[in-house]
Design a protein around this motif. Sequence first.
Motif, mmCIF file in Angstrom:
data_model
loop_
_atom_site.group_PDB
_atom_site.id
_atom_site.type_symbol
_atom_site.label_atom_id
_atom_site.label_comp_id
_atom_site.label_asym_id
_atom_site.label_seq_id
_atom_site.Cartn_x
_atom_site.Cartn_y
_atom_site.Cartn_z
ATOM 1 N N ALA A 175 0.833 -1.212 0.000
ATOM 2 C CA ALA A 175 0.000 0.000 0.000
ATOM 3 C C ALA A 175 0.867 1.261 0.000
ATOM 4 N N GLY A 176 1.915 1.274 0.804
ATOM 5 C CA GLY A 176 2.823 2.419 0.837
ATOM 6 C C GLY A 176 3.553 2.606 -0.475
ATOM 7 N N LEU A 177 3.919 1.501 -1.118
ATOM 8 C CA LEU A 177 4.590 1.577 -2.411
ATOM 9 C C LEU A 177 3.645 2.103 -3.495
ATOM 10 N N GLN A 178 2.418 1.629 -3.483
ATOM 11 C CA GLN A 178 1.446 2.094 -4.481
ATOM 12 C C GLN A 178 1.120 3.573 -4.293
ATOM 13 N N GLN A 179 1.093 4.015 -3.054
ATOM 14 C CA GLN A 179 0.841 5.435 -2.793
ATOM 15 C C GLN A 179 2.027 6.282 -3.255
ATOM 16 N N ALA A 180 3.232 5.825 -2.977
ATOM 17 C CA ALA A 180 4.435 6.583 -3.336
ATOM 18 C C ALA A 180 4.750 6.521 -4.827
ATOM 19 N N PHE A 181 4.421 5.409 -5.457
ATOM 20 C CA PHE A 181 4.770 5.182 -6.863
ATOM 21 C C PHE A 181 3.550 4.687 -7.636
ATOM 22 N N PRO A 182 2.615 5.581 -7.946
ATOM 23 C CA PRO A 182 1.425 5.163 -8.691
ATOM 24 C C PRO A 182 1.832 4.423 -9.973
ATOM 25 N N GLY A 183 1.195 3.309 -10.222
ATOM 26 C CA GLY A 183 1.502 2.527 -11.414
ATOM 27 C C GLY A 183 2.588 1.485 -11.205
ATOM 28 N N ILE A 184 3.142 1.404 -9.985
ATOM 29 C CA ILE A 184 4.174 0.404 -9.709
ATOM 30 C C ILE A 184 3.601 -0.999 -9.919
ATOM 31 N N GLN A 185 4.409 -1.874 -10.419
ATOM 32 C CA GLN A 185 4.023 -3.276 -10.577
ATOM 33 C C GLN A 185 4.668 -4.032 -9.417
ATOM 34 N N GLY A 218 5.436 1.053 6.249
ATOM 35 C CA GLY A 218 5.389 0.927 4.794
ATOM 36 C C GLY A 218 5.761 2.215 4.094
ATOM 37 N N GLN A 219 5.420 3.340 4.713
ATOM 38 C CA GLN A 219 5.812 4.628 4.145
ATOM 39 C C GLN A 219 7.328 4.819 4.239
ATOM 40 N N ILE A 220 7.916 4.372 5.329
ATOM 41 C CA ILE A 220 9.375 4.453 5.476
ATOM 42 C C ILE A 220 10.043 3.534 4.453
ATOM 43 N N TYR A 221 9.489 2.351 4.272
ATOM 44 C CA TYR A 221 9.994 1.399 3.281
ATOM 45 C C TYR A 221 9.993 2.038 1.892
ATOM 46 N N ALA A 222 8.874 2.650 1.539
ATOM 47 C CA ALA A 222 8.782 3.336 0.239
ATOM 48 C C ALA A 222 9.792 4.482 0.162
ATOM 49 N N GLY A 223 10.019 5.154 1.275
ATOM 50 C CA GLY A 223 10.977 6.265 1.299
ATOM 51 C C GLY A 223 12.402 5.832 1.023
ATOM 52 N N VAL A 224 12.814 4.689 1.563
ATOM 53 C CA VAL A 224 14.188 4.245 1.287
ATOM 54 C C VAL A 224 14.338 3.818 -0.169
ATOM 55 N N ILE A 225 13.259 3.303 -0.739
ATOM 56 C CA ILE A 225 13.297 2.970 -2.164
ATOM 57 C C ILE A 225 13.357 4.249 -2.989
ATOM 58 N N ARG A 226 12.581 5.248 -2.612
ATOM 59 C CA ARG A 226 12.625 6.543 -3.309
ATOM 60 C C ARG A 226 14.046 7.117 -3.257
#
Length: 154
Positions: free
Chosen positions: A6-16, A130-138
């Motif tokens: 969910a955090g990844l989809q919010q941070a990166f719309p269209g992510i697979q 999950g938001q932190i997880y998405a942040g490290v990927i960003r």
Amino acid sequence: MLASAAGLQQAFPGIQINAVVSRQMSQLPAIVQGMKTDGTLRPILIIGLGTNGPIDRASLDEARAIVGPHTQLVLVNVQAPRGWTDGVDATLSHYAQQYRDVELANWRDAISGQLALLARDQIHPGVRGGQIYAGVIRDALQRLAELPPLLGPN
């Protein structure tokens, strides 16, 4: 990866996202080959495996060979109270340091002081985790984007 979807989809719309419970790094080459064969492989591949057991460099090498020189990799290290995670994280860090087109997303350090954001197993993140997880990927994607272009052979 699955808990952070969910955090990844919010941070990166269209992510697979291709994530399932208990996946092992040894499965990576077959997954990547399937993505390449069915045309779903994208220019950047984020790999978040290693929580469920030790990894070996051979799986990373094989996956990198399959994707070829036009796909960059982001390797997400792991946070888990398991005996193999130090070895997993060392392998991922060393691998990322060796290749210009491979970047480490340092999940372990980002969440280490905030383990309360994880489930009782100290592995699976909640919403804020999950938001932190998405942040490290960003952050890792930003570092890849900032790479200067390669010089020609001359």
